[in-house]
Design a protein around this motif. Structure first.
Motif, PDB file in Angstrom:
ATOM      1  N   PHE A 122      -4.250 -10.154   4.064  1.00 39.07           N
ATOM      2  CA  PHE A 122      -5.449  -9.515   4.819  1.00 39.07           C
ATOM      3  C   PHE A 122      -5.143  -8.629   5.874  1.00 39.07           C
ATOM      4  CE2 PHE A 122      -7.068 -13.350   2.619  1.00 39.07           C
ATOM      5  CZ  PHE A 122      -8.171 -13.111   2.199  1.00 39.07           C
ATOM      6  N   ARG A 123      -5.318  -7.371   5.775  1.00 39.94           N
ATOM      7  CA  ARG A 123      -4.956  -6.392   6.814  1.00 39.94           C
ATOM      8  C   ARG A 123      -5.706  -6.720   7.992  1.00 39.94           C
ATOM      9  NH1 ARG A 123      -6.221  -1.185   6.858  1.00 39.94           N
ATOM     10  NH2 ARG A 123      -4.393  -0.865   8.291  1.00 39.94           N
ATOM     11  N   ARG A 124      -5.048  -6.621   9.268  1.00 39.19           N
ATOM     12  CA  ARG A 124      -5.811  -6.607  10.525  1.00 39.19           C
ATOM     13  C   ARG A 124      -6.376  -5.308  10.956  1.00 39.19           C
ATOM     14  NH1 ARG A 124      -2.906  -9.372  15.940  1.00 39.19           N
ATOM     15  NH2 ARG A 124      -4.707  -9.474  17.050  1.00 39.19           N
ATOM     16  N   GLY A 125      -5.683  -4.578  10.681  1.00 41.12           N
ATOM     17  CA  GLY A 125      -5.956  -2.890  10.980  1.00 41.12           C
ATOM     18  C   GLY A 125      -6.150  -2.487  12.305  1.00 41.12           C
ATOM     19  N   VAL A 126      -6.382  -3.323  13.224  1.00 42.32           N
ATOM     20  CA  VAL A 126      -6.625  -3.082  14.868  1.00 42.32           C
ATOM     21  C   VAL A 126      -5.657  -3.725  15.735  1.00 42.32           C
ATOM     22  CG1 VAL A 126      -9.396  -2.510  14.363  1.00 42.32           C
ATOM     23  CG2 VAL A 126      -8.430  -5.063  15.108  1.00 42.32           C
ATOM     24  N   GLU A 168       0.447  -3.503   5.929  1.00 47.93           N
ATOM     25  CA  GLU A 168      -0.682  -3.412   7.287  1.00 47.93           C
ATOM     26  C   GLU A 168      -0.417  -1.986   7.808  1.00 47.93           C
ATOM     27  OE1 GLU A 168      -2.805  -4.366  10.208  1.00 47.93           O
ATOM     28  OE2 GLU A 168      -2.413  -5.606   8.773  1.00 47.93           O
ATOM     29  N   PHE A 169       0.385  -1.317   7.599  1.00 46.59           N
ATOM     30  CA  PHE A 169       0.669   0.016   8.542  1.00 46.59           C
ATOM     31  C   PHE A 169       0.526   1.299   7.600  1.00 46.59           C
ATOM     32  CE2 PHE A 169       2.674  -2.856  11.551  1.00 46.59           C
ATOM     33  CZ  PHE A 169       2.171  -2.218  12.493  1.00 46.59           C
ATOM     34  N   TRP A 170       0.586   1.005   6.131  1.00 48.62           N
ATOM     35  CA  TRP A 170       0.663   1.871   5.195  1.00 48.62           C
ATOM     36  C   TRP A 170      -0.650   2.820   5.014  1.00 48.62           C
ATOM     37  CZ3 TRP A 170       3.448   5.389   3.084  1.00 48.62           C
ATOM     38  CH2 TRP A 170       2.995   5.941   2.019  1.00 48.62           C
ATOM     39  N   PRO A 171      -2.021   2.162   5.351  1.00 47.85           N
ATOM     40  CA  PRO A 171      -3.200   3.146   5.324  1.00 47.85           C
ATOM     41  C   PRO A 171      -3.060   4.121   6.664  1.00 47.85           C
ATOM     42  CG  PRO A 171      -3.537   0.991   4.824  1.00 47.85           C
ATOM     43  CD  PRO A 171      -2.231   0.764   5.218  1.00 47.85           C
ATOM     44  N   ASP A 172      -2.415   3.618   7.904  1.00 41.64           N
ATOM     45  CA  ASP A 172      -2.276   4.338   8.853  1.00 41.64           C
ATOM     46  C   ASP A 172      -1.446   5.840   8.690  1.00 41.64           C
ATOM     47  OD1 ASP A 172      -3.910   2.721  10.605  1.00 41.64           O
ATOM     48  OD2 ASP A 172      -2.166   1.323  10.481  1.00 41.64           O
ATOM     49  N   ALA A 173      -0.439   5.430   7.997  1.00 43.43           N
ATOM     50  CA  ALA A 173       0.727   6.399   7.606  1.00 43.43           C
ATOM     51  C   ALA A 173      -0.114   7.586   6.851  1.00 43.43           C
ATOM     52  CB  ALA A 173       1.864   5.847   6.833  1.00 43.43           C
ATOM     53  N   SER A 224      -4.858   1.361  -0.796  1.00 44.68           N
ATOM     54  CA  SER A 224      -4.030   2.048  -1.892  1.00 44.68           C
ATOM     55  C   SER A 224      -3.437   1.035  -2.943  1.00 44.68           C
ATOM     56  CB  SER A 224      -3.064   3.077  -1.554  1.00 44.68           C
ATOM     57  OG  SER A 224      -3.528   4.041  -0.686  1.00 44.68           O
ATOM     58  N   ARG A 225      -3.682   1.294  -4.167  1.00 45.98           N
ATOM     59  CA  ARG A 225      -3.125   0.111  -5.136  1.00 45.98           C
ATOM     60  C   ARG A 225      -1.640   0.352  -5.231  1.00 45.98           C
ATOM     61  NH1 ARG A 225      -6.399  -3.694  -5.394  1.00 45.98           N
ATOM     62  NH2 ARG A 225      -8.476  -3.076  -6.341  1.00 45.98           N
ATOM     63  N   HIS A 226      -1.052   1.406  -4.829  1.00 46.78           N
ATOM     64  CA  HIS A 226       0.459   1.493  -4.709  1.00 46.78           C
ATOM     65  C   HIS A 226       0.755   2.069  -3.326  1.00 46.78           C
ATOM     66  CE1 HIS A 226      -0.277   1.814  -8.901  1.00 46.78           C
ATOM     67  NE2 HIS A 226       0.707   1.045  -9.010  1.00 46.78           N
ATOM     68  N   VAL A 227       2.031   1.237  -2.776  1.00 44.17           N
ATOM     69  CA  VAL A 227       2.350   2.013  -1.354  1.00 44.17           C
ATOM     70  C   VAL A 227       3.795   2.893  -1.703  1.00 44.17           C
ATOM     71  CG1 VAL A 227       3.593   0.858   0.532  1.00 44.17           C
ATOM     72  CG2 VAL A 227       1.653  -0.345  -0.264  1.00 44.17           C
ATOM     73  N   LEU A 228       3.623   3.846  -1.076  1.00 39.60           N
ATOM     74  CA  LEU A 228       4.735   4.917  -1.147  1.00 39.60           C
ATOM     75  C   LEU A 228       4.657   5.277  -2.884  1.00 39.60           C
ATOM     76  CD1 LEU A 228       7.654   3.162   0.587  1.00 39.60           C
ATOM     77  CD2 LEU A 228       6.035   5.180   1.426  1.00 39.60           C
ATOM     78  N   ALA A 263      13.522  -3.825   4.702  1.00 38.03           N
ATOM     79  CA  ALA A 263      13.252  -4.372   5.855  1.00 38.03           C
ATOM     80  C   ALA A 263      13.265  -3.265   6.956  1.00 38.03           C
ATOM     81  CB  ALA A 263      14.064  -5.448   6.222  1.00 38.03           C
ATOM     82  N   VAL A 264      14.422  -2.503   6.894  1.00 38.75           N
ATOM     83  CA  VAL A 264      14.550  -1.594   8.074  1.00 38.75           C
ATOM     84  C   VAL A 264      13.445  -0.471   7.760  1.00 38.75           C
ATOM     85  CG1 VAL A 264      15.719   0.231   8.967  1.00 38.75           C
ATOM     86  CG2 VAL A 264      17.091  -1.926   8.266  1.00 38.75           C
ATOM     87  N   SER A 265      13.122   0.022   6.376  1.00 44.18           N
ATOM     88  CA  SER A 265      12.108   1.109   6.329  1.00 44.18           C
ATOM     89  C   SER A 265      10.873   0.656   6.874  1.00 44.18           C
ATOM     90  CB  SER A 265      12.122   1.403   4.926  1.00 44.18           C
ATOM     91  OG  SER A 265      13.450   1.814   4.513  1.00 44.18           O
ATOM     92  N   PHE A 266      10.405  -0.524   6.614  1.00 48.97           N
ATOM     93  CA  PHE A 266       9.112  -1.012   6.736  1.00 48.97           C
ATOM     94  C   PHE A 266       8.948  -1.309   8.414  1.00 48.97           C
ATOM     95  CE2 PHE A 266       8.726  -0.949   2.521  1.00 48.97           C
ATOM     96  CZ  PHE A 266       8.978  -1.911   1.628  1.00 48.97           C
ATOM     97  N   LEU A 267       9.783  -1.847   8.899  1.00 48.50           N
ATOM     98  CA  LEU A 267       9.826  -1.839  10.315  1.00 48.50           C
ATOM     99  C   LEU A 267       9.878  -0.728  10.956  1.00 48.50           C
ATOM    100  CD1 LEU A 267      12.111  -5.132  10.744  1.00 48.50           C
ATOM    101  CD2 LEU A 267       9.880  -4.970  10.994  1.00 48.50           C
ATOM    102  N   LEU A 268      10.493   0.388  10.726  1.00 48.05           N
ATOM    103  CA  LEU A 268      10.649   1.587  11.192  1.00 48.05           C
ATOM    104  C   LEU A 268       9.048   2.395  11.317  1.00 48.05           C
ATOM    105  CD1 LEU A 268      13.943   3.135  10.045  1.00 48.05           C
ATOM    106  CD2 LEU A 268      13.464   2.554  12.374  1.00 48.05           C
ATOM    107  N   VAL A 269       8.434   2.100   9.963  1.00 47.79           N
ATOM    108  CA  VAL A 269       6.949   2.568   9.743  1.00 47.79           C
ATOM    109  C   VAL A 269       6.301   1.800  11.028  1.00 47.79           C
ATOM    110  CG1 VAL A 269       5.029   2.574   8.232  1.00 47.79           C
ATOM    111  CG2 VAL A 269       7.514   2.966   7.438  1.00 47.79           C
ATOM    112  N   ALA A 270       6.218   0.689  11.062  1.00 44.98           N
ATOM    113  CA  ALA A 270       5.615  -0.204  12.044  1.00 44.98           C
ATOM    114  C   ALA A 270       5.668   0.461  13.492  1.00 44.98           C
ATOM    115  CB  ALA A 270       5.711  -1.829  11.940  1.00 44.98           C
ATOM    116  N   ALA A 271       6.900   0.499  13.748  1.00 48.34           N
ATOM    117  CA  ALA A 271       7.286   1.261  15.213  1.00 48.34           C
ATOM    118  C   ALA A 271       6.794   2.640  15.266  1.00 48.34           C
ATOM    119  CB  ALA A 271       8.870   1.039  15.256  1.00 48.34           C
TER     120      ALA A 271
END
Length: 227
Positions: free
Chosen positions: A137-141, A214-219, A37-41, A10-18
């Motif tokens: 479904f990703r929002r992306g924007v 949601e944020f992994w493609p941005d990363a 991507s078929r695999h995150v991280l 939870a903390v890792s994912f929220l930090l990515v979003a922030a």
């Protein structure tokens, strides 16, 4: 599942979003169609993520069970089950399992069983029975905060096969049934209180997973080496 690992996710994912929030606010283009991507991280299975809601087409029952199968028997799921088993054994979460190789094999079997049963309940069985779409479904924007709220909200609000939206019964009821089934092999977690706590942990982990999806493609774009 281990509270320690759940909180780490939870903390890792929220930090990515922030960390990507400013990038999302500054973006003027539509990145909702970024390849998924078929695999995150490189580990976490990501077979039920869709990059857009445009030209929506419902899944057939066969396709829903295919997603459940791909998520359940992917190498990443095996790795995650092994990690959860290791953490649970170190914390001696289920004492009757014991220690050593035999104990670890029981922890691994139960952790992997959690993933498989949960996937089939929330991605296959309940979505088919309730005519709901199990995909994320990703929002992306939009701003980072709006996307964060959107990704967390999809745990409780999902799309129907008809194209409408409603409460995500498949996620909540599916995980509830999965937790109930797990009490058969977690002899130390048979109380209603433990089961309710376990359900909360599972929903939190799934919510954090949505945030990362949601944020992994941005990363990936942000940190991908530029030639």
């Amino acid at each position: 599942m281990s509270y320690c690992i759940s909180r780490f996710f939870a903390v890792s994912f929220l930090l990515v979003a922030a960390s990507l929030g400013q990038t999302s606010r500054d973006s003027q283009g539509d990145n909702s169609s970024a390849p998924v991507s078929r695999h995150v991280l490189g580990i976490i299975p990501n077979f039920r993520t869709s990059d857009t809601l445009k030209d929506y087409k419902p899944l057939t029952p066969r396709e829903k069970f295919k997603i459940a199968r791909e998520d359940s028997f992917d190498r990443g799921t095996v790795v995650l089950a092994a990690l959860f088993a290791c953490q649970n054994q170190l914390s001696n979460e289920n004492r009757p399992f014991g220690q050593g190789v035999e104990g670890y094999s029981k922890y691994f079997a139960s952790s992997y069983g959690d993933f498989v049963v949960g996937n089939y309940m929330t991605e296959g069985i309940f979505p088919v029975l309730l005519h709901q779409d199990p995909r994320y479904f990703r929002r992306g924007v939009g701003s980072g905060w709006s996307r964060l709220g959107y990704s967390m909200g999809q745990i409780f609000w999902t799309h129907r096969d008809s194209g409408g939206a409603q409460f995500n019964y498949s996620e909540v009821a599916g995980n509830s049934v999965a937790v109930a089934i797990s009490t058969a092999y977690y002899s130390d977690s048979r109380s209603a209180r433990e089961a309710l706590s376990q359900l909360g942990v599972q929903l939190s982990v799934d919510m954090a997973s949505n945030v990362l999806k949601e944020f992994w493609p941005d990363a990936e774009r942000k940190f991908k080496p530029k030639h």
